[in-house]
Design a protein around this motif. Structure first.
Motif, PDB file in Angstrom:
ATOM      1  N   PRO A  68      -6.411  28.217 -14.899  1.00  0.00           N
ATOM      2  CA  PRO A  68      -5.451  28.968 -14.083  1.00  0.00           C
ATOM      3  C   PRO A  68      -5.769  28.738 -12.598  1.00  0.00           C
ATOM      4  CG  PRO A  68      -6.394  30.352 -15.809  1.00  0.00           C
ATOM      5  CD  PRO A  68      -7.215  29.104 -15.742  1.00  0.00           C
ATOM      6  N   THR A  69      -4.814  28.248 -11.860  1.00  0.00           N
ATOM      7  CA  THR A  69      -5.036  27.961 -10.436  1.00  0.00           C
ATOM      8  C   THR A  69      -4.154  28.801  -9.527  1.00  0.00           C
ATOM      9  OG1 THR A  69      -3.397  26.173 -10.430  1.00  0.00           O
ATOM     10  CG2 THR A  69      -5.681  25.586 -10.980  1.00  0.00           C
ATOM     11  N   LEU A  70      -3.171  29.484 -10.107  1.00  0.00           N
ATOM     12  CA  LEU A  70      -2.277  30.335  -9.335  1.00  0.00           C
ATOM     13  C   LEU A  70      -2.766  31.780  -9.450  1.00  0.00           C
ATOM     14  CD1 LEU A  70       0.400  30.244  -7.666  1.00  0.00           C
ATOM     15  CD2 LEU A  70       1.573  30.885  -9.786  1.00  0.00           C
ATOM     16  N   HIS A  71      -2.976  32.436  -8.313  1.00  0.00           N
ATOM     17  CA  HIS A  71      -3.521  33.792  -8.303  1.00  0.00           C
ATOM     18  C   HIS A  71      -2.756  34.680  -7.326  1.00  0.00           C
ATOM     19  CE1 HIS A  71      -6.783  31.365  -9.955  1.00  0.00           C
ATOM     20  NE2 HIS A  71      -7.338  32.461 -10.418  1.00  0.00           N
ATOM     21  N   ARG A  72      -3.056  35.975  -7.397  1.00  0.00           N
ATOM     22  CA  ARG A  72      -2.424  36.931  -6.492  1.00  0.00           C
ATOM     23  C   ARG A  72      -3.304  38.167  -6.385  1.00  0.00           C
ATOM     24  NH1 ARG A  72       1.785  40.939  -7.749  1.00  0.00           N
ATOM     25  NH2 ARG A  72       2.804  41.540  -5.814  1.00  0.00           N
ATOM     26  N   ARG A  73      -3.496  38.658  -5.151  1.00  0.00           N
ATOM     27  CA  ARG A  73      -4.319  39.847  -4.960  1.00  0.00           C
ATOM     28  C   ARG A  73      -3.598  41.079  -5.490  1.00  0.00           C
ATOM     29  NH1 ARG A  73      -5.262  43.714  -0.779  1.00  0.00           N
ATOM     30  NH2 ARG A  73      -3.730  42.735   0.595  1.00  0.00           N
ATOM     31  N   THR A  74      -4.348  41.961  -6.128  1.00  0.00           N
ATOM     32  CA  THR A  74      -3.789  43.215  -6.634  1.00  0.00           C
ATOM     33  C   THR A  74      -4.082  44.337  -5.628  1.00  0.00           C
ATOM     34  OG1 THR A  74      -5.778  43.959  -7.785  1.00  0.00           O
ATOM     35  CG2 THR A  74      -4.341  42.414  -8.960  1.00  0.00           C
ATOM     36  N   THR A  75      -3.689  45.544  -5.967  1.00  0.00           N
ATOM     37  CA  THR A  75      -3.976  46.694  -5.102  1.00  0.00           C
ATOM     38  C   THR A  75      -5.272  47.400  -5.517  1.00  0.00           C
ATOM     39  OG1 THR A  75      -2.589  48.083  -6.529  1.00  0.00           O
ATOM     40  CG2 THR A  75      -1.542  47.093  -4.593  1.00  0.00           C
ATOM     41  N   THR A  76      -5.958  46.852  -6.518  1.00  0.00           N
ATOM     42  CA  THR A  76      -7.224  47.432  -6.973  1.00  0.00           C
ATOM     43  C   THR A  76      -8.319  47.187  -5.936  1.00  0.00           C
ATOM     44  OG1 THR A  76      -6.638  47.062  -9.289  1.00  0.00           O
ATOM     45  CG2 THR A  76      -8.983  47.395  -8.799  1.00  0.00           C
ATOM     46  N   THR A  77      -9.145  48.194  -5.689  1.00  0.00           N
ATOM     47  CA  THR A  77     -10.287  48.030  -4.779  1.00  0.00           C
ATOM     48  C   THR A  77     -11.580  48.101  -5.584  1.00  0.00           C
ATOM     49  OG1 THR A  77     -10.310  50.406  -4.326  1.00  0.00           O
ATOM     50  CG2 THR A  77      -9.051  49.013  -2.819  1.00  0.00           C
ATOM     51  N   TYR A  78     -12.527  47.238  -5.215  1.00  0.00           N
ATOM     52  CA  TYR A  78     -13.808  47.198  -5.917  1.00  0.00           C
ATOM     53  C   TYR A  78     -14.828  46.519  -5.006  1.00  0.00           C
ATOM     54  CZ  TYR A  78     -17.332  46.150  -9.482  1.00  0.00           C
ATOM     55  OH  TYR A  78     -18.506  46.068 -10.189  1.00  0.00           O
ATOM     56  N   GLN A  79     -16.025  47.050  -4.970  1.00  0.00           N
ATOM     57  CA  GLN A  79     -17.082  46.463  -4.138  1.00  0.00           C
ATOM     58  C   GLN A  79     -17.700  45.285  -4.888  1.00  0.00           C
ATOM     59  OE1 GLN A  79     -17.830  47.230  -0.942  1.00  0.00           O
ATOM     60  NE2 GLN A  79     -19.133  45.419  -1.041  1.00  0.00           N
ATOM     61  N   LEU A  80     -17.233  44.082  -4.559  1.00  0.00           N
ATOM     62  CA  LEU A  80     -17.731  42.875  -5.229  1.00  0.00           C
ATOM     63  C   LEU A  80     -19.201  42.672  -4.916  1.00  0.00           C
ATOM     64  CD1 LEU A  80     -14.671  40.580  -4.423  1.00  0.00           C
ATOM     65  CD2 LEU A  80     -15.194  41.654  -6.620  1.00  0.00           C
ATOM     66  N   LYS A  81     -19.940  42.178  -5.900  1.00  0.00           N
ATOM     67  CA  LYS A  81     -21.394  42.036  -5.755  1.00  0.00           C
ATOM     68  C   LYS A  81     -21.809  40.687  -5.178  1.00  0.00           C
ATOM     69  CE  LYS A  81     -22.507  45.363  -9.406  1.00  0.00           C
ATOM     70  NZ  LYS A  81     -21.169  45.925  -9.413  1.00  0.00           N
TER      71      LYS A  81
END
Length: 424
Positions: free
Chosen positions: A260-273
């Motif tokens: 999968p090469t097509l992506h889109r940002r969501t409205t979810t928030t998360y502190q990535l590690k």
């Protein structure tokens, strides 16, 4: 209606309409260019890269010196014959990067531009090496089925009574009718495509477009296989991305092994590690906002392939799986941005207005005379709907009064002379 001091991003604001129109015109010009590049042996990766470069160049020409965000609302994608979803290979995936267009291949081109978060997206289907020439056989069936199904869908999206004529009582009666249901829409569209021995692609979805959002609060799902239901109905002031998908196979779909090469940002928030994940997300937010993007558009493609993994796992970024027809049969797709508004404007896309459904960003009308088949639509109800316009004509009443339009029934009986709803 906008609050005091806030910008009104509804179609009541002429500036909103102008921004949609500008984005649509850019989308249309680039679609035309990419279509011209789709020749036998052309590399899909190169087509996508060139398309994005041209989108960026065209966007840069408008609203210069103004603090208005603008950019690509959908990267250039070129999907091979049986692919259903938009396809955009990466240069670092050698096998996919080497994919070329084949003669007589059915290819889907999708792309879009946005001005101030107001995006239009268009998709067209072309047959490689068929420019200007006649098309026959199953490819002709597929193209005609998709074209007429799309024309019917656009008419079925017109709110009840919007184009009604007659007395005030008759208009009120027409307006009081319930909107057509999702299942009824699917049933009618199936009649169209089955007339050409084709099938709807399951799960084909049309979405409400909003500012910075191409999958809004309302949707229409065709041939739903997973119980998906429509949410809301088209209304005055709406902007929609109307999609049509038709297959020469059963219309059932499968997920491919392609990355999968097509992506889109969501409205979810998360502190990535992972630092790499945070860096990629920061770049995504800055460059694309919540619009779709390809990993090849990021600064470091290899780093993007690594950093996006945690983003997807934590649902801060959505990945679009690569999906194809289950039978590997050719698939055709169209995507039109429409609007429904009070003032008639010839744009690219679609809007719902008091004049009906207006195409803001749309693929070129199909020249049906070049597609030869012995199949035709025979259902009288559908033929009658196809005869109807999608919007009221304005300012040309007297000029066109004596012109008679060929009935859609006659059109279906004589494919060689048909011209029925090309400009409707």
């Amino acid at each position: 209606m906008a609050e005091d001091g806030a910008i009104d991003y509804t179609l009541n604001n002429p500036d909103t309409l102008t921004k949609y129109k500008t984005a649509a015109q850019i989308s249309h010009r680039v679609l035309e260019a990419v279509t011209g590049w789709c020749t036998e042996g052309a590399k899909i990766l190169s087509l996508c890269e060139r398309g994005d470069k041209l989108l960026e160049e065209e966007v840069a020409k408008v609203y210069k010196g103004k603090k208005i965000p603008k950019g690509i609302s959908h990267p250039t994608t070129v999907s091979p014959s049986s692919f259903v979803t938009p396809y955009t290979p990466l240069s670092t995936d050698s096998e996919d990067a080497a994919t070329v267009l084949k003669p007589k291949e059915v290819v889907k081109i999708q792309l879009g531009a946005q001005i101030d978060g107001l995006g239009t997206i268009v998709c067209d289907t072309v047959i490689v090496s068929a420019k200007g020439g006649e098309v026959s056989g199953r490819e002709a069936d597929l193209m005609l089925a998709t074209y007429y199904a799309n024309e019917l869908l656009l008419r079925l999206m017109i709110p009840p009574g919007l184009l009604a004529s007659g007395s005030d009582e008759e208009k009120q009666k027409a307006s009081s009718q319930k909107p057509i249901t999702q299942s009824k829409i699917t049933q009618m569209l199936e009649k169209v495509v089955k007339s050409y021995d084709c099938n709807l692609v399951e799960g084909t979805t049309s979405w409400l477009f909003e500012r910075n959002e191409i999958e809004g609060k309302k949707k229409i799902v065709l041939a739903a296989a997973d119980g998906s239901k429509a949410e809301g109905v088209p209304e005055l002031g709406d902007v929609w991305g109307v999609e049509m998908g038709v297959s020469l196979g059963t219309g059932k779909i499968k997920t491919l092994d392609n990355r999968p090469t097509l992506h889109r940002r969501t409205t979810t928030t998360y502190q990535l590690k992972r630092p790499s994940s945070r860096q990629i997300l920061s770049e995504i937010v800055k460059k694309f906002g919540t619009f779709p993007f390809s990993l090849r558009q990021l600064d470091d493609e290899r780093a993007a392939k690594v950093g996006v993994v945690e983003c997807v796992r934590q649902n801060v970024v959505r990945q679009y799986e690569v999906v194809s027809d289950k039978d590997s049969a050719p698939v055709a797709r169209l995507l039109t941005t429409i609007e429904v508004l009070e003032v008639f404007n010839r744009l690219i896309g679609s809007a719902i207005t008091k004049n009906g459904v207006v195409r803001l960003g749309a693929p070129p009308a199909l020249d049906t005379t070049k597609y030869k088949t012995d199949k035709k639509i025979t259902d009288d109800e559908i033929l009658k709907i196809l005869e109807q316009p999608t919007a009221k004509p304005t300012g040309t009443k007297n000029k066109n009064k004596k012109k008679k339009k060929k009935p859609a029934k006659k059109v279906a009986e004589d494919e060689d002379d048909e011209d029925s709803s090309d400009e409707e």
